[in-house]
Design an enzyme around this catalytic site. Structure first.
Site, PDB file in Angstrom:
ATOM      1  N   ARG A  39       0.883  -1.185   0.000  1.00  0.00           N
ATOM      2  CA  ARG A  39       0.000   0.000   0.000  1.00  0.00           C
ATOM      3  C   ARG A  39       0.902   1.210   0.000  1.00  0.00           C
ATOM      4  O   ARG A  39       1.326   1.702   1.035  1.00  0.00           O
ATOM      5  CB  ARG A  39      -0.885  -0.036   1.238  1.00  0.00           C
ATOM      6  CG  ARG A  39      -1.803   1.184   1.386  1.00  0.00           C
ATOM      7  CD  ARG A  39      -2.747   0.985   2.571  1.00  0.00           C
ATOM      8  NE  ARG A  39      -3.579   2.162   2.807  1.00  0.00           N
ATOM      9  CZ  ARG A  39      -3.192   3.208   3.534  1.00  0.00           C
ATOM     10  NH1 ARG A  39      -1.975   3.228   4.101  1.00  0.00           N
ATOM     11  NH2 ARG A  39      -3.993   4.250   3.708  1.00  0.00           N
ATOM     12  N   SER A 111     -12.779  -2.921   0.678  1.00  0.00           N
ATOM     13  CA  SER A 111     -13.085  -2.270   1.958  1.00  0.00           C
ATOM     14  C   SER A 111     -14.572  -1.968   1.997  1.00  0.00           C
ATOM     15  O   SER A 111     -15.096  -1.347   1.065  1.00  0.00           O
ATOM     16  CB  SER A 111     -12.330  -0.937   2.073  1.00  0.00           C
ATOM     17  OG  SER A 111     -10.958  -1.163   2.128  1.00  0.00           O
ATOM     18  N   LYS A 140      -3.586   5.978   8.284  1.00  0.00           N
ATOM     19  CA  LYS A 140      -4.421   6.341   7.130  1.00  0.00           C
ATOM     20  C   LYS A 140      -4.916   7.754   7.381  1.00  0.00           C
ATOM     21  O   LYS A 140      -5.711   7.994   8.291  1.00  0.00           O
ATOM     22  CB  LYS A 140      -5.596   5.375   6.989  1.00  0.00           C
ATOM     23  CG  LYS A 140      -6.556   5.701   5.830  1.00  0.00           C
ATOM     24  CD  LYS A 140      -7.669   4.652   5.751  1.00  0.00           C
ATOM     25  CE  LYS A 140      -8.775   5.008   4.788  1.00  0.00           C
ATOM     26  NZ  LYS A 140      -8.417   4.823   3.369  1.00  0.00           N
TER      27      LYS A 140
HETATM   28  C1  LIG Z   1      -5.460   1.192   5.563  1.00  0.00           C
HETATM   29  C2  LIG Z   1      -6.390   1.404   6.699  1.00  0.00           C
HETATM   30  N1  LIG Z   1      -7.752   1.339   6.542  1.00  0.00           N
HETATM   31  C3  LIG Z   1      -8.454   1.565   7.659  1.00  0.00           C
HETATM   32  S1  LIG Z   1      -7.364   1.893   8.964  1.00  0.00           S
HETATM   33  C4  LIG Z   1      -5.975   1.697   7.987  1.00  0.00           C
HETATM   34  C5  LIG Z   1      -4.594   1.847   8.518  1.00  0.00           C
HETATM   35  C6  LIG Z   1      -4.214   0.693   9.405  1.00  0.00           C
HETATM   36  O1  LIG Z   1      -2.920   0.910   9.907  1.00  0.00           O
HETATM   37  P1  LIG Z   1      -2.548   0.532  11.420  1.00  0.00           P
HETATM   38  O2  LIG Z   1      -2.585  -0.964  11.537  1.00  0.00           O
HETATM   39  O3  LIG Z   1      -1.129   1.082  11.591  1.00  0.00           O
HETATM   40  O4  LIG Z   1      -3.552   1.228  12.300  1.00  0.00           O
HETATM   41  C1  LIG Z   2      -8.206  -0.126   3.658  1.00  0.00           C
HETATM   42  C2  LIG Z   2      -7.977  -1.461   3.736  1.00  0.00           C
HETATM   43  C3  LIG Z   2      -8.848  -2.330   4.447  1.00  0.00           C
HETATM   44  N1  LIG Z   2      -8.572  -3.638   4.513  1.00  0.00           N
HETATM   45  C4  LIG Z   2      -7.484  -4.177   3.906  1.00  0.00           C
HETATM   46  C5  LIG Z   2      -7.219  -5.635   4.031  1.00  0.00           C
HETATM   47  N2  LIG Z   2      -6.627  -3.400   3.216  1.00  0.00           N
HETATM   48  C6  LIG Z   2      -6.808  -2.063   3.085  1.00  0.00           C
HETATM   49  N3  LIG Z   2      -5.974  -1.352   2.428  1.00  0.00           N
END
Ligand SMILES: Cc1ncsc1CCOP(=O)(O)O
Ligand SMILES: C=C1C=NC(C)=NC1=N
Ligand SMILES: [Mg+2]
Length: 214
Positions: A39, A111, A140
Site C-alpha cells: 500500500r 473495503s 491512514k
Molecule cells: C489502511 C487502513 N484502513 C483503515 S485503517 C488503515 C490503517 C491501518 O494501519 P494501522 O494498523 O497502523 O492502524
Molecule cells: C483499507 C484497507 C482495508 N482492509 C485491507 C485488508 N486493506 C486495506 N488497504
C-alpha cells in the site's frame, strides 16, 4: 487461503520506520504472516519505474514464502507485476470493473463499511472484506472515525461465507475483540512494521486468537 487466525501485513515504503522495507517484509514473511499487501501512499511514496521494481521485489519475496501478494488501489501495477490480487476501497474503481480487469483467478479484496457496500462487493465477486478502522489509527490520513467491531459482526451475520479482516489500530493487546466478532484475520500496518521483533509480534497476534471464547 483464508484460515483463522490470519495475519495480513500491509506496508508501503513510508511505513518502514526508517528500516529497509524489503528487510521488514522478509522478516514478516519469515515470522508467519498469511497475506501481504503493498500500500504505497503518502509523501515520498515511490512512483513509476521505482514503484514497479519495488513491487517486483515484494512479489519475489512473497512467491519465495508462498504468501499471497496483493496491491492496494493500483490495478495497473498489480497486472504489470502479476500480483496475486488487489485490494480496493469505496473511492477506488468499482468492484465489477476491478474483477473484469484482473480476471476470476486473482484475489479481490474490498473495503466495506455497511451491509449495502458488502452486498455490492459480493455481487462483484469479492473474495474478502476489509472493515475498519476498528480503533484509532495514524496510518491512514483520511480514516473514518473508529467504528469498533459492530460492523464486522453485522456483515458476518449476514454474509457468513465471506472472510472479513478487521483493520485500524489493531495490536495483539486489542485483537481479542476482533476475533470475538468473528473476523478471519487482522490486517495490520504499524503494530508489525514498527515492531522490534516482528516474528514475536506475529506470534502474539496468533496467540490473541487462542484466548477467544467461541
Ligand atoms: C489502511 C487502513 N484502513 C483503515 S485503517 C488503515 C490503517 C491501518 O494501519 P494501522 O494498523 O497502523 O492502524
Ligand atoms: C483499507 C484497507 C482495508 N482492509 C485491507 C485488508 N486493506 C486495506 N488497504
Ligand atoms: Mg483505496
Amino acid at each position: 487461503m483464508f484460515n483463522k487466525p490470519s495475519v495480513y501485513f500491509i506496508m508501503g515504503t513510508q511505513n518502514a520506520s526508517g528500516k529497509d522495507p524489503l528487510k521488514v517484509l522478509e522478516e514478516a514473511l519469515k515470522g508467519g504472516i498469511t497475506h501481504f499487501q503493498l500500500r504505497e501512499k503518502g509523501t515520498g511514496a515511490l512512483q513509476g519505474q521505482d514503484l514497479v521494481e519495488f513491487a517486483e521485489k515484494c512479489q519475489e519475496l512473497c512467491t519465495q514464502y508462498q504468501i499471497p501478494f496483493l496491491i492496494n488501489d493500483d490495478v495497473d501495477l498489480a497486472l504489470a507485476v502479476g500480483a496475486d490480487g488487489i485490494h480496493i476501497g469505496q473511492e477506488d474503481m468499482d468492484c465489477d470493473q476491478a474483477r473484469a480487469l484482473i480476471g476470476k483467478e486473482k484475489m479481490l479484496g474490498v473495503s466495506v463499511h455497511s451491509l449495502e457496500e458488502a452486498r455490492v462487493a459480493i455481487d462483484a465477486g469479492a473474495d474478502y472484506f476489509g472493515m475498519g478502522p476498528v480503533y484509532g489509527t495514524r496510518s491512514k490520513a483520511d480514516a473514518k472515525r473508529p467504528a469498533g467491531t459492530a460492523g464486522i459482526e453485522e456483515v458476518i451475520s449476514h454474509f457468513p461465507d465471506i472472510p472479513v479482516f478487521g483493520i485500524g489500530g489493531i495490536s495483539p493487546q486489542n485483537a481479542g475483540a476482533v476475533w470475538q466478532a468473528g473476523a478471519c484475520g487482522v490486517a495490520v500496518i504499524s503494530a508489525l512494521s514498527g515492531a522490534d521483533d516482528i516474528a514475536l509480534q506475529i506470534a502474539h497476534f496468533k496467540n490473541s486468537y487462542k484466548g477467544v471464547l467461541i
